[in-house]
Design a protein around this motif. Structure first.
Motif, PDB file in Angstrom:
ATOM      1  N   UNK A 230       0.898  -1.049  -0.086  1.00 40.55           N
ATOM      2  CA  UNK A 230       0.028   0.030   0.076  1.00 40.55           C
ATOM      3  C   UNK A 230       0.767   1.066  -0.033  1.00 40.55           C
ATOM      4  N   UNK A 231       1.393   1.657  -1.129  1.00 32.74           N
ATOM      5  CA  UNK A 231       2.409   2.607  -1.250  1.00 32.74           C
ATOM      6  C   UNK A 231       1.850   4.028  -0.742  1.00 32.74           C
ATOM      7  N   UNK A 232       0.660   4.421  -1.331  1.00 28.62           N
ATOM      8  CA  UNK A 232       0.142   5.728  -0.723  1.00 28.62           C
ATOM      9  C   UNK A 232      -1.484   5.403  -0.414  1.00 28.62           C
ATOM     10  N   UNK A 233      -1.832   6.203   0.397  1.00 32.93           N
ATOM     11  CA  UNK A 233      -3.370   6.068   0.804  1.00 32.93           C
ATOM     12  C   UNK A 233      -4.292   5.777  -0.528  1.00 32.93           C
ATOM     13  N   UNK A 234      -4.999   4.876  -0.642  1.00 33.15           N
ATOM     14  CA  UNK A 234      -5.911   4.536  -1.734  1.00 33.15           C
ATOM     15  C   UNK A 234      -5.278   3.701  -2.939  1.00 33.15           C
ATOM     16  N   UNK A 235      -4.162   3.203  -2.801  1.00 33.98           N
ATOM     17  CA  UNK A 235      -3.511   2.700  -3.737  1.00 33.98           C
ATOM     18  C   UNK A 235      -2.982   1.130  -3.114  1.00 33.98           C
ATOM     19  N   UNK A 236      -3.044   0.013  -4.034  1.00 34.53           N
ATOM     20  CA  UNK A 236      -2.559  -1.088  -3.672  1.00 34.53           C
ATOM     21  C   UNK A 236      -1.901  -1.550  -4.825  1.00 34.53           C
ATOM     22  N   UNK A 237      -0.844  -2.691  -4.513  1.00 33.33           N
ATOM     23  CA  UNK A 237      -0.267  -3.490  -5.600  1.00 33.33           C
ATOM     24  C   UNK A 237      -0.101  -4.712  -5.006  1.00 33.33           C
ATOM     25  N   UNK A 238      -0.451  -6.000  -5.569  1.00 31.34           N
ATOM     26  CA  UNK A 238      -0.444  -7.152  -5.367  1.00 31.34           C
ATOM     27  C   UNK A 238       0.106  -8.192  -6.162  1.00 31.34           C
ATOM     28  N   UNK A 239       1.108  -9.001  -5.547  1.00 30.26           N
ATOM     29  CA  UNK A 239       1.695  -9.964  -6.398  1.00 30.26           C
ATOM     30  C   UNK A 239       1.383 -11.225  -5.849  1.00 30.26           C
ATOM     31  N   UNK A 240       0.655 -12.036  -6.663  1.00 35.19           N
ATOM     32  CA  UNK A 240       0.005 -13.215  -6.170  1.00 35.19           C
ATOM     33  C   UNK A 240       0.705 -14.607  -6.924  1.00 35.19           C
ATOM     34  N   UNK A 241       1.394 -15.547  -6.148  1.00 37.84           N
ATOM     35  CA  UNK A 241       1.966 -16.754  -6.678  1.00 37.84           C
ATOM     36  C   UNK A 241       0.946 -17.844  -6.354  1.00 37.84           C
ATOM     37  N   UNK A 242       0.780 -18.628  -7.316  1.00 38.74           N
ATOM     38  CA  UNK A 242      -0.204 -19.937  -7.020  1.00 38.74           C
ATOM     39  C   UNK A 242       0.575 -21.091  -7.566  1.00 38.74           C
ATOM     40  N   UNK A 243       0.631 -22.023  -6.751  1.00 40.80           N
ATOM     41  CA  UNK A 243       1.426 -23.465  -7.231  1.00 40.80           C
ATOM     42  C   UNK A 243       0.310 -24.525  -7.002  1.00 40.80           C
ATOM     43  N   UNK A 244       0.210 -25.589  -7.885  1.00 48.39           N
ATOM     44  CA  UNK A 244      -0.760 -26.748  -7.731  1.00 48.39           C
ATOM     45  C   UNK A 244       0.161 -27.992  -8.153  1.00 48.39           C
ATOM     46  N   UNK A 245      -0.228 -29.133  -7.352  1.00 49.95           N
ATOM     47  CA  UNK A 245       0.525 -30.210  -7.542  1.00 49.95           C
ATOM     48  C   UNK A 245      -0.409 -31.261  -7.169  1.00 49.95           C
ATOM     49  N   UNK A 246       0.015 -32.521  -7.597  1.00 47.14           N
ATOM     50  CA  UNK A 246      -0.924 -33.865  -7.339  1.00 47.14           C
ATOM     51  C   UNK A 246      -2.216 -33.648  -8.186  1.00 47.14           C
ATOM     52  N   UNK A 247      -2.328 -33.140  -9.250  1.00 50.08           N
ATOM     53  CA  UNK A 247      -3.678 -33.235 -10.026  1.00 50.08           C
ATOM     54  C   UNK A 247      -3.635 -34.661 -11.111  1.00 50.08           C
ATOM     55  N   UNK A 248      -4.658 -35.013 -10.832  1.00 51.01           N
ATOM     56  CA  UNK A 248      -4.730 -36.521 -11.719  1.00 51.01           C
ATOM     57  C   UNK A 248      -5.793 -36.466 -12.788  1.00 51.01           C
ATOM     58  N   UNK A 249      -5.525 -36.954 -13.747  1.00 49.53           N
ATOM     59  CA  UNK A 249      -6.689 -36.917 -15.047  1.00 49.53           C
ATOM     60  C   UNK A 249      -7.866 -37.678 -14.678  1.00 49.53           C
ATOM     61  N   UNK A 250      -8.777 -37.364 -15.145  1.00 49.18           N
ATOM     62  CA  UNK A 250      -9.969 -38.106 -15.292  1.00 49.18           C
ATOM     63  C   UNK A 250      -9.736 -39.398 -16.129  1.00 49.18           C
ATOM     64  N   UNK A 251     -10.429 -40.293 -15.615  1.00 43.63           N
ATOM     65  CA  UNK A 251     -10.383 -41.506 -16.350  1.00 43.63           C
ATOM     66  C   UNK A 251     -11.982 -42.079 -16.733  1.00 43.63           C
ATOM     67  N   UNK A 252     -11.705 -42.908 -17.665  1.00 45.06           N
ATOM     68  CA  UNK A 252     -13.052 -43.617 -18.149  1.00 45.06           C
ATOM     69  C   UNK A 252     -13.310 -44.981 -17.384  1.00 45.06           C
ATOM     70  N   UNK A 253     -14.456 -45.370 -17.145  1.00 45.62           N
ATOM     71  CA  UNK A 253     -14.645 -46.716 -16.475  1.00 45.62           C
ATOM     72  C   UNK A 253     -14.277 -47.864 -17.230  1.00 45.62           C
ATOM     73  N   UNK A 254     -14.327 -47.831 -18.647  1.00 45.29           N
ATOM     74  CA  UNK A 254     -13.931 -48.673 -19.540  1.00 45.29           C
ATOM     75  C   UNK A 254     -12.550 -49.154 -19.505  1.00 45.29           C
ATOM     76  N   UNK A 255     -11.794 -48.300 -19.022  1.00 44.10           N
ATOM     77  CA  UNK A 255     -10.260 -48.269 -19.005  1.00 44.10           C
ATOM     78  C   UNK A 255      -9.791 -48.786 -17.870  1.00 44.10           C
ATOM     79  N   UNK A 256     -10.882 -49.072 -16.633  1.00 45.27           N
ATOM     80  CA  UNK A 256     -10.531 -49.567 -15.603  1.00 45.27           C
ATOM     81  C   UNK A 256     -11.304 -50.796 -15.093  1.00 45.27           C
TER      82      UNK A 256
END
Length: 340
Positions: A230-256
């Motif tokens: 918040x460098x000055x009153x009324x202002x904002x600057x945001x840096x957002x980091x998002x990280x995603x892991x262990x995401x598994x693909x959808x599967x078809x029942x006929x493949x199982x």
């Protein structure tokens, strides 16, 4: 709802009843004697019960826990098939949950212009979901035809840890950090009914060996880090980091449908990190300008990362045979909001 409060502890108990009724009308089938093809009402009674407590260890630290059980009607697609027929042996879905956690909060005013604050939370959850209804629309790789699949009576266990930290070391700086560590698995093999979308009355079944497989279609490990200035009153600057892991693909029942494939996990989508930038400024009001003017902007995927958001696994459960959906490249927007 019943509550009991003391100086150190808060406890509660909640109980609720529910009733849900379904009726299916198919406007894509021909009318019978001038009336739309419909199938009669099916009603389900349910309940929910939850008890918990919160204990203040001191002015900053507290611990809490709760246990609950929910019995709810199955999803609409778990009651009727795509050809105006009811499934047999329909039962309620039940959810049993356990939760334990602790939170820590310190807030103090260092001087007239600087508020220091630290808030931390740690939460453990364990959820058993039984007799879940699960639907899938899958494209056959050979015929290019879509099939609708219906699971009834599938069980799953979701467990994990959730951590969060918010710190305001200075009035000009705020830091937020959140992490979720999950382990979500299907817990039984199940019979699945399916039919082609173009001819839904041709109903067939397949036994899917999915016990122990990871629940797909959502990252089970995620982390978010947000630094806001918040460098000055009324202002904002945001840096957002998002990280995603262990995401598994959808599967078809006929493949199982082969026992020897049991336990072989779906293809795991490569993890990825994204950086977003957000900024804005609110102009001060004055007698000559009796409105609030706010400028704001966003830059999503600032580093122009190439990543996969979701995927269908292929015949061999690997990257070569998977069908993937790519994420969006760098995008940005700038806007203005005027409030009278």
């Amino acid at each position: 709802l019943a509550e009991l409060r003391t100086a150190k502890m808060y406890t509660f108990a909640n109980f609720a009843l529910s009733n849900i009724s379904y009726k299916r009308v198919d406007y894509f089938l021909e009318k019978i004697a001038g009336e739309w093809n419909e199938i009669g009402w099916e009603s389900f009674n349910g309940y929910g019960v939850k008890v918990g407590a919160n204990y203040n260890l001191n002015d900053q630290l507290q611990a809490y826990g709760n246990i609950g059980r929910l019995s709810q009607a199955p999803a609409f697609n778990g009651v009727y098939n795509f050809y105006q027929e009811k499934y047999e042996d329909i039962t309620n879905e039940t959810v049993t949950s356990f939760e334990l956690g602790t939170s820590y909060l310190v807030k103090k005013k260092a001087n007239n212009s600087n508020v220091k604050m630290i808030e931390a939370d740690l939460n453990w959850y364990y959820t058993i979901w039984e007799d879940k209804t699960w639907t899938r629309s899958v494209k056959d790789r050979v015929t290019d035809q879509y099939y609708n699949y219906q699971f009834n009576g599938i069980d799953a266990v979701h467990q994990g840890l959730e951590l969060s930290l918010i710190e305001r070391p200075h009035k000009l700086v705020k830091v937020e950090w959140k992490m979720s560590l999950g382990d979500w698995q299907w817990r039984n093999d199940v019979l699945s009914f399916f039919s082609p979308q173009e001819n839904p009355q041709l109903i067939d079944s397949v036994f899917a060996y999915i016990d122990g497989l990871k629940v797909s279609d959502a990252p089970q490990i995620s982390m978010v880090f947000d630094l806001t200035l918040y460098p000055v009153k009324g202002a904002y600057l945001s840096l957002l980091l998002r990280d995603y892991r262990d995401h598994f693909a959808r599967f078809s029942p006929t493949d199982r449908d082969v026992p020897r494939e049991a336990g072989k996990q779906p293809w795991k989508i490569p993890g990825y990190s994204l950086v977003d930038l957000h900024f804005g400024y609110t102009f001060p009001q004055s007698e000559s300008v009796p409105v609030t003017i706010q400028l704001k902007g966003d830059v999503f995927n600032l580093m122009d990362e190439h990543y996969i958001t979701s995927a269908w696994e292929g015949q061999f459960h690997d990257a070569e045979t998977a069908t993937v959906y790519m994420g969006r490249s760098r995008t940005w927007n700038v806007g203005m909001v005027v409030t009278y």
